[in-house]
Design an enzyme around this catalytic site. Structure first.
Site, PDB file in Angstrom:
ATOM      1  N   ILE A 337       0.832  -1.210   0.000  1.00 48.49           N
ATOM      2  CA  ILE A 337       0.000   0.000   0.000  1.00 48.49           C
ATOM      3  C   ILE A 337       0.870   1.264   0.000  1.00 48.49           C
ATOM      4  O   ILE A 337       0.497   2.282  -0.573  1.00 48.49           O
ATOM      5  CB  ILE A 337      -0.983  -0.047   1.197  1.00 48.49           C
ATOM      6  CG1 ILE A 337      -2.098  -1.043   0.855  1.00 48.49           C
ATOM      7  CG2 ILE A 337      -1.553   1.331   1.517  1.00 48.49           C
ATOM      8  CD1 ILE A 337      -3.066  -1.337   1.963  1.00 48.49           C
ATOM      9  N   GLU A 363      10.232 -20.850  17.858  1.00 51.59           N
ATOM     10  CA  GLU A 363       9.338 -21.615  18.755  1.00 51.59           C
ATOM     11  C   GLU A 363       8.513 -22.642  17.976  1.00 51.59           C
ATOM     12  O   GLU A 363       7.322 -22.820  18.221  1.00 51.59           O
ATOM     13  CB  GLU A 363       8.474 -20.678  19.601  1.00 51.59           C
ATOM     14  CG  GLU A 363       9.327 -19.884  20.562  1.00 51.59           C
ATOM     15  CD  GLU A 363       8.616 -19.391  21.792  1.00 51.59           C
ATOM     16  OE1 GLU A 363       7.492 -19.829  22.063  1.00 51.59           O
ATOM     17  OE2 GLU A 363       9.215 -18.560  22.481  1.00 51.59           O
ATOM     18  N   GLY A 364       9.170 -23.275  17.029  1.00 52.64           N
ATOM     19  CA  GLY A 364       8.515 -24.261  16.166  1.00 52.64           C
ATOM     20  C   GLY A 364       8.126 -23.584  14.868  1.00 52.64           C
ATOM     21  O   GLY A 364       7.341 -22.636  14.878  1.00 52.64           O
TER      22      GLY A 364
HETATM   23  C1  LIG Z   1      16.083 -14.892  15.631  1.00 55.50           C
HETATM   24  C2  LIG Z   1      15.984 -16.244  16.248  1.00 55.50           C
HETATM   25  C3  LIG Z   1      15.835 -16.364  17.629  1.00 55.50           C
HETATM   26  C4  LIG Z   1      15.783 -17.627  18.226  1.00 55.50           C
HETATM   27  N1  LIG Z   1      15.711 -17.734  19.588  1.00 55.50           N
HETATM   28  C5  LIG Z   1      15.865 -18.955  20.164  1.00 55.50           C
HETATM   29  C6  LIG Z   1      15.996 -19.080  21.583  1.00 55.50           C
HETATM   30  O1  LIG Z   1      15.911 -18.093  22.328  1.00 55.50           O
HETATM   31  N2  LIG Z   1      16.233 -20.304  22.103  1.00 55.50           N
HETATM   32  C7  LIG Z   1      16.334 -21.426  21.332  1.00 55.50           C
HETATM   33  O2  LIG Z   1      16.564 -22.505  21.873  1.00 55.50           O
HETATM   34  N3  LIG Z   1      16.181 -21.346  19.985  1.00 55.50           N
HETATM   35  C8  LIG Z   1      15.960 -20.146  19.386  1.00 55.50           C
HETATM   36  N4  LIG Z   1      15.833 -20.036  18.018  1.00 55.50           N
HETATM   37  C9  LIG Z   1      15.849 -21.248  17.215  1.00 55.50           C
HETATM   38  C10 LIG Z   1      14.521 -21.533  16.521  1.00 55.50           C
HETATM   39  O3  LIG Z   1      13.569 -22.007  17.421  1.00 55.50           O
HETATM   40  C11 LIG Z   1      14.819 -22.513  15.360  1.00 55.50           C
HETATM   41  O4  LIG Z   1      15.523 -21.754  14.379  1.00 55.50           O
HETATM   42  C12 LIG Z   1      13.573 -23.137  14.779  1.00 55.50           C
HETATM   43  O5  LIG Z   1      12.987 -24.034  15.688  1.00 55.50           O
HETATM   44  C13 LIG Z   1      13.849 -23.871  13.472  1.00 55.50           C
HETATM   45  O6  LIG Z   1      14.976 -24.689  13.556  1.00 55.50           O
HETATM   46  P1  LIG Z   1      16.119 -24.558  12.446  1.00 55.50           P
HETATM   47  O7  LIG Z   1      16.440 -23.125  12.302  1.00 55.50           O
HETATM   48  O8  LIG Z   1      17.213 -25.491  12.792  1.00 55.50           O
HETATM   49  O9  LIG Z   1      15.426 -25.037  11.107  1.00 55.50           O
HETATM   50  P2  LIG Z   1      15.366 -26.545  10.555  1.00 55.50           P
HETATM   51  O10 LIG Z   1      14.850 -27.442  11.619  1.00 55.50           O
HETATM   52  O11 LIG Z   1      16.654 -26.888   9.927  1.00 55.50           O
HETATM   53  O12 LIG Z   1      14.238 -26.419   9.440  1.00 55.50           O
HETATM   54  C14 LIG Z   1      14.537 -26.016   8.110  1.00 55.50           C
HETATM   55  C15 LIG Z   1      13.242 -26.123   7.293  1.00 55.50           C
HETATM   56  O13 LIG Z   1      12.794 -27.497   7.286  1.00 55.50           O
HETATM   57  C16 LIG Z   1      11.458 -27.559   7.745  1.00 55.50           C
HETATM   58  N5  LIG Z   1      11.285 -28.794   8.520  1.00 55.50           N
HETATM   59  C17 LIG Z   1      12.182 -29.371   9.370  1.00 55.50           C
HETATM   60  N6  LIG Z   1      11.643 -30.475   9.916  1.00 55.50           N
HETATM   61  C18 LIG Z   1      10.388 -30.567   9.445  1.00 55.50           C
HETATM   62  C19 LIG Z   1       9.308 -31.483   9.659  1.00 55.50           C
HETATM   63  N7  LIG Z   1       9.406 -32.526  10.491  1.00 55.50           N
HETATM   64  N8  LIG Z   1       8.142 -31.255   8.999  1.00 55.50           N
HETATM   65  C20 LIG Z   1       8.002 -30.201   8.173  1.00 55.50           C
HETATM   66  N9  LIG Z   1       8.987 -29.310   7.926  1.00 55.50           N
HETATM   67  C21 LIG Z   1      10.146 -29.493   8.557  1.00 55.50           C
HETATM   68  C22 LIG Z   1      11.283 -26.329   8.636  1.00 55.50           C
HETATM   69  O14 LIG Z   1       9.923 -25.959   8.767  1.00 55.50           O
HETATM   70  C23 LIG Z   1      12.102 -25.303   7.888  1.00 55.50           C
HETATM   71  O15 LIG Z   1      11.330 -24.738   6.855  1.00 55.50           O
HETATM   72  C24 LIG Z   1      15.849 -18.794  17.405  1.00 55.50           C
HETATM   73  C25 LIG Z   1      15.960 -18.660  16.018  1.00 55.50           C
HETATM   74  C26 LIG Z   1      16.043 -17.426  15.442  1.00 55.50           C
HETATM   75  C27 LIG Z   1      16.210 -17.341  13.947  1.00 55.50           C
END
Ligand SMILES: Cc1cc2nc3c(=O)[nH]c(=O)nc-3n(C[C@H](O)[C@H](O)[C@H](O)COP(=O)(O)OP(=O)(O)OC[C@H]3O[C@@H](n4cnc5c(N)ncnc54)[C@H](O)[C@@H]3O)c2cc1C
Length: 385
Positions: A337, A363-364
């Protein structure tokens, strides 16, 4: 929409709004640009008793529930989601103590968290354990005098800034997730250092950092709850905190909607404000409907949790997914917009769009949570009251 908040909740919400507008608004662009942790604002929030909201009265808190916390997070996020998440992460970091801590641990730590003297953080994620949190490798070996922590956590919100860390580590490597336990770790413990500070797309005022544990000895009394329950606790804690992410998303979307309405009223093209265009009106109306629906679901879920029900995994996942998808859509439409101006840093909507993305990830991820919701659907009987 009338949500029938109590007088205390209305006061809390308007106080959070005032702090956001008076203290955060003037500096939000600078915090974003410089990736500066908002210590001054954290102190303002502490002085306004905002960290007391989620702590029980017996530990010097105000005894508020999930809805009270959501109201504060929503208002802060309406102005700056980076500040809001720094505040909300301190609640997340304290939830394990609140829910599962011993009386001694609660007395020791909660009053300082309530006063905002000590920020907290929650450390689960590792480089090889994101969505599959059960794949964590950080260990906590029982030795004489306590537990020896070894491993590296990544992406920890409030990392480096917090004084207290809830860390999930394996006390029994053979048992995998069933061998995980939760610990409270204080910042200056020898063997505990900080690694890479992430440079992020959005929520740049917040700190996201690696935690490194090398033969870090923590007292036996820092185990939260019992050995082996760390993973179950984590799942319960995240169920409880996901409505907070939804509130962050609602605040973001509300801020973007307000900015888009104002811009549409004053931007003249073809001799009229662009608000006169039915296409723009439809977009704004859809944005407003989505924001209100996300808010209604967030408040309803928070109230359900506050009522004391035991199971809310599905509802908590639903509200996080729904509100974060709304935030992404509404902030993207807000940029649209604004046209070209929306792409520039002179206006807040480009920041809001960048900030919104993370709500679909942490958080998932929304994919993983949709799978969890589908899993519950499959288990459920054909009809539901
Ligand atoms: C800015 C930021 C702050 C954060 N803060 C915290 C914190 O305070 N404490 C903490 O512990 N963590 C924290 N996290 C971590 C965050 O919770 C994870 O990044 C998140 O859970 C995803 O995990 P990953 O990045 O390893 O992605 P991955 O698990 O590698 O996933 C990659 C892709 O694959 C998909 N995927 C993976 N498995 C499946 C499945 N079974 N079914 C469908 N799709 C799937 C995902 O949806 C995603 O699209 C933070 C992350 C960020 C970026």
């Amino acid at each position: 929409m009338e949500y029938f908040l109590s007088e205390e909740q209305k006061t809390l919400k308007s106080l959070a709004r005032r702090i956001a507008e008076e203290r955060i608004l003037p500096v939000r662009a600078e915090l974003d640009e410089k990736e500066a942790f908002p210590w001054e604002i954290i102190r303002d929030l502490a002085n306004a008793d905002m960290f007391r909201v989620f702590i029980p009265v017996e530990y010097e808190g105000l005894g508020g529930g999930c809805l009270d916390l959501c109201l504060v997070v929503e208002e802060l996020s309406r102005v700056c989601s980076g500040v809001a998440v720094s505040y909300a992460a301190s609640a997340l970091g304290g939830f394990a103590l609140l829910e599962y801590g011993s009386e001694e641990q609660k007395k020791k730590y909660l009053p300082d968290i309530a006063a905002g003297k000590k920020l907290t953080a929650f450390a689960l994620t590792e480089s090889t354990a994101g969505s599959d949190a059960s794949a964590i490798k950080t260990t906590a070996e029982k030795v004489s005098g306590g537990y020896l922590l070894n491993g590296t956590k990544q992406f920890v919100t409030n990392g480096g800034e917090a004084e207290l860390y809830t860390v999930i580590a394996l006390t029994d490597k053979e048992k995998g997730a069933r061998g995980a336990s939760a610990f409270i770790v204080e910042k200056d413990t020898p063997g505990f250092t900080f690694g890479k500070k992430e440079k992020k797309m959005g929520i740049r005022a917040s700190s996201t950092r690696e935690l490194v544990f090398k033969n870090c000895l923590i007292p036996e009394g820092n185990l939260i709850g019992k050995e082996g329950l760390g993973f179950i606790m984590t799942m319960r804690i995240l169920d409880r905190s996901r409505p907070g992410i939804a509130a962050q998303a609602v605040g973001l979307a509300q801020g973007a909607l307000e900015a888009a309405v104002e811009y549409a009223k004053q931007r003249i093209q073809f001799g009229h404000p662009i608000f006169a265009q039915p296409v723009v009106q439809n977009m704004l109306a859809d944005m407003a409907i989505q924001v209100e629906a996300a808010r209604a679901l967030t408040y309803a879920t928070a109230r359900m949790i506050d009522s004391g029900v035991r199971h809310f995994t599905e509802e908590s996942a639903m509200v996080k997914v729904f509100a974060s998808d709304v935030a992404m859509k509404v902030t993207t439409d807000a940029v649209q917009i604004f046209g070209g101006a929306g792409y520039m840093k002179d206006y807040p909507v480009e920041k809001m769009m960048r900030d919104a993305k993370i709500t679909q990830i942490y958080e998932g991820t929304n994919q993983v949570l949709r799978s969890a919701i589908a899993f519950e659907l499959r288990k459920r009987k054909a009809t539901r009251e």
